[in-house]
Each structure stands twice: as C-alpha cells, then as structure tokens.
Design an enzyme around this catalytic site. Structure first.
Site, mmCIF file in Angstrom:
data_model
loop_
_atom_site.group_PDB
_atom_site.id
_atom_site.type_symbol
_atom_site.label_atom_id
_atom_site.label_comp_id
_atom_site.label_asym_id
_atom_site.label_seq_id
_atom_site.Cartn_x
_atom_site.Cartn_y
_atom_site.Cartn_z
ATOM 1 C CB ALA A 143 2.568 2.287 12.098
ATOM 2 C CD GLU B 262 2.379 -0.248 3.893
ATOM 3 O OE1 GLU B 262 2.316 -1.441 3.565
ATOM 4 O OE2 GLU B 262 2.345 0.141 5.088
ATOM 5 C CD GLU C 50 7.165 -0.770 6.516
ATOM 6 O OE1 GLU C 50 6.078 -0.202 6.306
ATOM 7 O OE2 GLU C 50 8.143 -0.678 5.725
#
Length: 258
Positions: free
Chosen positions: A65, A113, A133
């Site tokens: 991200a 994901e 993460e």
C-alpha cells in the site's frame, strides 16, 4: 478513464492492469476506488466473460500500500479504509465471472490480499508473496488474515503474518497459494488460455461453482445446502439440456448462459 489502472478487452477477457509502475503499483485510495469501478464493469458488461488482474512492468504485481496515506489516519478512518477494501475485494471474490490474478512480481501486503481475492492465482517465477504489515505496526486489513489462513492453513499463515517474511513463487505453489508458476513471458498467455477454456463451459454453472465454493468458507451459510440448491437450479436451465444433449450426441456444446 482511469488514472491508476488500464483496461483492455480481448476475446471477451477484460485485462485490468494496476498501472503505477513508478510506485511498484502500490495501492492507494484512488486506485481502490478505480478498481471497484473496473470490477463493476466486469459484472455489468455482457461482452466480458472473465477478467485478469495484473501489474504494469516486470517487478511488481502490487508491492503493498501507499504507506504515506496511513500517517494521518485515526482509528475510525482506519476502520473505514478496511471496510472499503473489504467491499472491493469481496466483489472480486464473489464475481460470477472468473477473475484470475496474474502475479508478475512482488505481491505484498494489499497486493497479496488482492491476489487472494481473485478466484485463483498464476505466478511468474520472479513472484514473491507476503503480508509484511507487522513491520509497520499493522496487520492485514483487506481480508488477508482470513484468506491467507483459508488458503495455506493456520500454522503457515500465522508464521508469515507474524514474521513478515516473503515466500517465493515455488513456495507459494507448494503451499497452495498459487495454482501455476510459469516463466514471466508465459504468464499472460497461461492466464488467457485458462479463461478461454472456462469460456467453453456453461456460464451459469461456472457462476454457481463460485457461489458454492464461497459458501464453503462463509460462516453465515450452509455450504452443503447451498450446493444442493444450486445443483437443483441447474435443471431449470437450457444450458443443462444443451450440455446433456451434446454429450449424448458426442458433439461440442453451445452454451448460451440461459
């Protein structure tokens, strides 16, 4: 039409390319919104029989991200971000038309994901998968804790998410995270060939396979009962009649999705 994606329709296959190669195709909120619109088009456009999601360039599918967007988020905003991601990825997972991830490099964090939300995954030899993460003080928020556990099992999923380690394409294949590993130049031809084969099958039956498979892992549904009902519903379709007659007559079936 899109700022972060490109789309191309070939032979009834919609190719959706995550197109931020200068950022290793990192997910941001704009991209998530555009991806939602692209998936809506897959649902809506009758000329689209299946879709492939891939990344631009040869280094990354989606390498995570855009972390800069996280710095100012409150817990409430984090919750809203996760919910919006769940909505988009569930639309992919529940699509009645097959959606394949063609993973052409790093698939990390939100990229892993996204790949897991697709019906199945094909990886190039240079692909790498992971949910790192914890390195940021985070956990997966777009369904990663659930889908990774479903796909590779509790022990391996827990280790990957706790350590933040990456695994190779071959490891992903051995663990059941991907269906095929091919050379980079063979990645898209492989994905297209599988979708072309699926296109020769009864589309209503294909959609019912998706529904039943998802029911198997949905705690709110009885997967066994879903299978019985969907099996029975097939008998009301012209496709079943055509398929049975073609089998008996030893000819190729001409399914119309009716």
């Amino acid at each position: 039409m899109y700022q972060t994606l490109s789309t191309q329709l070939e032979k009834n296959i919609q190719i959706i390319t995550i197109n931020r190669p200068e950022k290793m195709n990192a997910l941001n909120q704009l991209m998530m919104g555009e991806l939602g619109l692209a998936i809506d088009e897959v649902y809506r456009n009758k000329d689209i029989k299946g879709a492939i999601i891939t990344g631009a360039g040869e280094k990354a599918f989606v390498a995570g991200a855009d972390i800069s967007e996280f710095l100012t988020l409150s817990p409430k905003q984090g919750e809203e971000l996760a919910k919006s991601g769940h909505v988009v990825f569930q639309r992919i997972e529940y699509s009645p038309k097959p959606i394949i991830a063609a993973v052409n490099g790093f698939a990390l964090g939100g990229g892993c994901e996204l790949a897991m939300a697709c019906h199945f995954r094909i990886a190039s030899e240079n692909a790498r998968f992971g949910q790192p993460e914890v390195n940021l003080g985070l956990i997966p928020g777009y369904g990663g804790t659930q889908r990774l556990t479903q796909l590779i099992g509790k022990g391996k999923a827990t280790e990957l998410m706790m350590t933040g380690d990456m695994i190779t394409a071959d490891e992903a294949l051995a663990w059941g995270l991907v269906n095929h590993v091919v050379k980079l130049e063979e990645l898209m031809p492989k994905a297209i060939s599988i979708l072309e084969k699926i296109q020769t099958k009864a589309p209503l039956a294909v959609a019912r396979v998706v529904k039943c498979v998802n029911a198997a892992i949905d705690k709110e549904l009885d997967g066994w009962e879903t299978e019985i009902k969907e099996f029975a519903a097939c008998f009301a379709t012209a496709d079943l009649q055509e398929g049975a007659e073609a089998f008996i007559q030893k000819r190729k079936a001409n399914f119309k999705g009716e």
